[in-house]
Motif scaffolding. Structure first.
Motif, PDB file in Angstrom:
ATOM      1  N   PHE A   1      17.097   5.885  -3.952  1.00 28.79           N
ATOM      2  CA  PHE A   1      16.663   4.608  -3.405  1.00 28.79           C
ATOM      3  C   PHE A   1      15.206   4.657  -2.959  1.00 28.79           C
ATOM      4  CE2 PHE A   1      21.211   3.548  -3.104  1.00 28.79           C
ATOM      5  CZ  PHE A   1      21.162   2.301  -3.695  1.00 28.79           C
ATOM      6  N   THR A   2      14.741   5.802  -2.515  1.00 29.72           N
ATOM      7  CA  THR A   2      13.329   5.950  -2.166  1.00 29.72           C
ATOM      8  C   THR A   2      12.471   5.788  -3.416  1.00 29.72           C
ATOM      9  OG1 THR A   2      13.893   7.422  -0.331  1.00 29.72           O
ATOM     10  CG2 THR A   2      11.623   7.492  -1.137  1.00 29.72           C
ATOM     11  N   GLN A   3      12.900   6.390  -4.518  1.00 32.07           N
ATOM     12  CA  GLN A   3      12.177   6.261  -5.784  1.00 32.07           C
ATOM     13  C   GLN A   3      12.171   4.805  -6.255  1.00 32.07           C
ATOM     14  OE1 GLN A   3      13.903   8.446  -9.033  1.00 32.07           O
ATOM     15  NE2 GLN A   3      12.399   7.712 -10.504  1.00 32.07           N
ATOM     16  N   ILE A   4      13.315   4.143  -6.168  1.00 31.65           N
ATOM     17  CA  ILE A   4      13.399   2.738  -6.573  1.00 31.65           C
ATOM     18  C   ILE A   4      12.483   1.886  -5.693  1.00 31.65           C
ATOM     19  CG2 ILE A   4      14.919   0.720  -6.658  1.00 31.65           C
ATOM     20  CD1 ILE A   4      17.197   2.664  -7.497  1.00 31.65           C
ATOM     21  N   LYS A   5      12.484   2.148  -4.389  1.00 30.97           N
ATOM     22  CA  LYS A   5      11.643   1.387  -3.466  1.00 30.97           C
ATOM     23  C   LYS A   5      10.163   1.570  -3.802  1.00 30.97           C
ATOM     24  CE  LYS A   5      10.461   0.837   1.391  1.00 30.97           C
ATOM     25  NZ  LYS A   5      10.615   1.369   2.735  1.00 30.97           N
ATOM     26  N   GLU A   6       9.755   2.814  -4.056  1.00 34.99           N
ATOM     27  CA  GLU A   6       8.361   3.077  -4.401  1.00 34.99           C
ATOM     28  C   GLU A   6       7.972   2.380  -5.703  1.00 34.99           C
ATOM     29  OE1 GLU A   6       8.182   7.332  -4.464  1.00 34.99           O
ATOM     30  OE2 GLU A   6       8.176   7.482  -2.273  1.00 34.99           O
ATOM     31  N   ASN A   7       8.865   2.408  -6.690  1.00 34.72           N
ATOM     32  CA  ASN A   7       8.584   1.730  -7.958  1.00 34.72           C
ATOM     33  C   ASN A   7       8.509   0.221  -7.780  1.00 34.72           C
ATOM     34  OD1 ASN A   7       8.298   3.848  -9.887  1.00 34.72           O
ATOM     35  ND2 ASN A   7      10.488   4.192  -9.791  1.00 34.72           N
ATOM     36  N   LEU A   8       9.366  -0.335  -6.932  1.00 34.10           N
ATOM     37  CA  LEU A   8       9.313  -1.774  -6.670  1.00 34.10           C
ATOM     38  C   LEU A   8       8.024  -2.159  -5.949  1.00 34.10           C
ATOM     39  CD1 LEU A   8      13.024  -2.477  -5.678  1.00 34.10           C
ATOM     40  CD2 LEU A   8      11.814  -3.434  -7.646  1.00 34.10           C
ATOM     41  N   GLU A   9       7.580  -1.320  -5.020  1.00 31.15           N
ATOM     42  CA  GLU A   9       6.311  -1.585  -4.338  1.00 31.15           C
ATOM     43  C   GLU A   9       5.160  -1.576  -5.334  1.00 31.15           C
ATOM     44  OE1 GLU A   9       6.469   1.536  -1.439  1.00 31.15           O
ATOM     45  OE2 GLU A   9       7.384   0.248   0.083  1.00 31.15           O
ATOM     46  N   GLN A  10       5.150  -0.600  -6.238  1.00 34.50           N
ATOM     47  CA  GLN A  10       4.110  -0.526  -7.267  1.00 34.50           C
ATOM     48  C   GLN A  10       4.201  -1.722  -8.210  1.00 34.50           C
ATOM     49  OE1 GLN A  10       4.531   3.259  -9.197  1.00 34.50           O
ATOM     50  NE2 GLN A  10       4.069   4.420  -7.350  1.00 34.50           N
ATOM     51  N   LEU A  11       5.418  -2.113  -8.560  1.00 37.11           N
ATOM     52  CA  LEU A  11       5.616  -3.263  -9.439  1.00 37.11           C
ATOM     53  C   LEU A  11       5.064  -4.533  -8.796  1.00 37.11           C
ATOM     54  CD1 LEU A  11       6.812  -4.474 -12.041  1.00 37.11           C
ATOM     55  CD2 LEU A  11       8.977  -4.713 -10.816  1.00 37.11           C
ATOM     56  N   PHE A  12       5.298  -4.707  -7.513  1.00 36.13           N
ATOM     57  CA  PHE A  12       4.782  -5.885  -6.817  1.00 36.13           C
ATOM     58  C   PHE A  12       3.259  -5.906  -6.864  1.00 36.13           C
ATOM     59  CE2 PHE A  12       3.484  -8.281  -3.019  1.00 36.13           C
ATOM     60  CZ  PHE A  12       4.068  -9.494  -3.321  1.00 36.13           C
ATOM     61  N   GLU A  13       2.637  -4.749  -6.656  1.00 35.09           N
ATOM     62  CA  GLU A  13       1.174  -4.665  -6.725  1.00 35.09           C
ATOM     63  C   GLU A  13       0.674  -4.991  -8.129  1.00 35.09           C
ATOM     64  OE1 GLU A  13      -0.891  -4.332  -4.155  1.00 35.09           O
ATOM     65  OE2 GLU A  13       0.904  -4.316  -2.892  1.00 35.09           O
ATOM     66  N   VAL A  14       1.368  -4.510  -9.148  1.00 31.90           N
ATOM     67  CA  VAL A  14       0.990  -4.811 -10.535  1.00 31.90           C
ATOM     68  C   VAL A  14       1.115  -6.311 -10.792  1.00 31.90           C
ATOM     69  CG1 VAL A  14       1.666  -4.491 -12.960  1.00 31.90           C
ATOM     70  CG2 VAL A  14       1.486  -2.517 -11.452  1.00 31.90           C
ATOM     71  N   LEU A  15       2.165  -6.932 -10.272  1.00 33.81           N
ATOM     72  CA  LEU A  15       2.348  -8.374 -10.458  1.00 33.81           C
ATOM     73  C   LEU A  15       1.234  -9.167  -9.780  1.00 33.81           C
ATOM     74  CD1 LEU A  15       6.213  -8.519 -10.001  1.00 33.81           C
ATOM     75  CD2 LEU A  15       4.962  -9.081 -12.094  1.00 33.81           C
ATOM     76  N   ILE A  16       0.780  -8.721  -8.636  1.00 31.90           N
ATOM     77  CA  ILE A  16      -0.332  -9.389  -7.953  1.00 31.90           C
ATOM     78  C   ILE A  16      -1.611  -9.234  -8.773  1.00 31.90           C
ATOM     79  CG2 ILE A  16      -1.787  -9.385  -5.876  1.00 31.90           C
ATOM     80  CD1 ILE A  16       1.075 -10.574  -5.522  1.00 31.90           C
ATOM     81  N   ARG A  17      -1.850  -8.033  -9.302  1.00 30.05           N
ATOM     82  CA  ARG A  17      -3.022  -7.807 -10.166  1.00 30.05           C
ATOM     83  C   ARG A  17      -2.914  -8.631 -11.443  1.00 30.05           C
ATOM     84  NH1 ARG A  17      -2.315  -1.881 -10.197  1.00 30.05           N
ATOM     85  NH2 ARG A  17      -2.836  -2.057 -12.396  1.00 30.05           N
ATOM     86  N   GLU A  18      -1.680  -8.775 -11.956  1.00 35.50           N
ATOM     87  CA  GLU A  18      -1.473  -9.565 -13.167  1.00 35.50           C
ATOM     88  C   GLU A  18      -1.840 -11.032 -12.903  1.00 35.50           C
ATOM     89  OE1 GLU A  18       1.981  -9.760 -16.448  1.00 35.50           O
ATOM     90  OE2 GLU A  18       2.607 -10.457 -14.471  1.00 35.50           O
ATOM     91  N   ARG A  19      -1.481 -11.538 -11.744  1.00 37.18           N
ATOM     92  CA  ARG A  19      -1.816 -12.922 -11.406  1.00 37.18           C
ATOM     93  C   ARG A  19      -3.334 -13.105 -11.424  1.00 37.18           C
ATOM     94  NH1 ARG A  19       0.507 -14.645  -6.035  1.00 37.18           N
ATOM     95  NH2 ARG A  19       2.405 -14.317  -7.223  1.00 37.18           N
TER      96      ARG A  19
END
Length: 158
Positions: A8-26
């Motif tokens: 779950f720590t790994q999933i959380k870290e990946n989700l945090e990175q994914l959110f940052e990528v989505l913000i950069r994508e915007r």
């Protein structure tokens, strides 16, 4: 004890990175830089693959320990089991954090999809204009259908 915290720590870290990528994508969509958009799409794919892999490991681990039904594993069964456990507050918090991050990622992704849809429509309209087509101006054909009016003197042919 089932070693769920690292997953779950790994999933959380990946989700945090994914959110940052989505913000950069915007931001990349706002300035319409195709190379950046493609790079960010690649990053998103890697992160989503990592999340899927960690989730598959979690699911197989829960099946192995008899928490989930191997024929029909469901997250609802896992959450019910987790809520009935004493002393797993850290895992309960990680699951809550992951769900909150997932909701934020979904919302950001939907926003990006709307932006992308608007950009695609705008580009299509501009392309039709260059070709001399206008979807609003249509004529009837001999069979009773409609087709767009085209001009032999388009900007693209000038």
């Amino acid at each position: 004890m089932i070693p769920l915290a690292p997953l779950f720590t790994q999933i959380k870290e990946n989700l945090e990175q994914l959110f940052e990528v989505l913000i950069r994508e915007r931001s990349a969509l706002a300035i319409a830089t195709p190379d950046d958009i493609l790079q960010l799409a690649s990053e998103k794919k890697v992160l989503l693959d990592n999340i899927d892999s960690a989730n598959a490991k979690r699911q197989s681990m829960l099946i192995k320990f008899g928490i989930l039904n191997p024929k029909k594993p469901s997250d609802e069964d896992f959450l019910n089991w987790l809520n009935n456990q004493e002393g797993l507050d850290d895992i309960k918090q990680l699951v809550a954090d992951c769900n909150a991050l997932l909701d934020r990622c979904k919302q950001a992704n939907n926003t990006n999809a709307q932006i992308l849809g608007t950009l695609q429509k705008r580009n299509k309209d501009m392309f039709e204009m260059l070709q001399g087509h206008n979807r609003k101006n249509k004529v009837y054909t001999a069979s009773g259908g409609t087709r767009p009016i085209s001009s032999k003197h388009t900007i693209g042919r000038a």
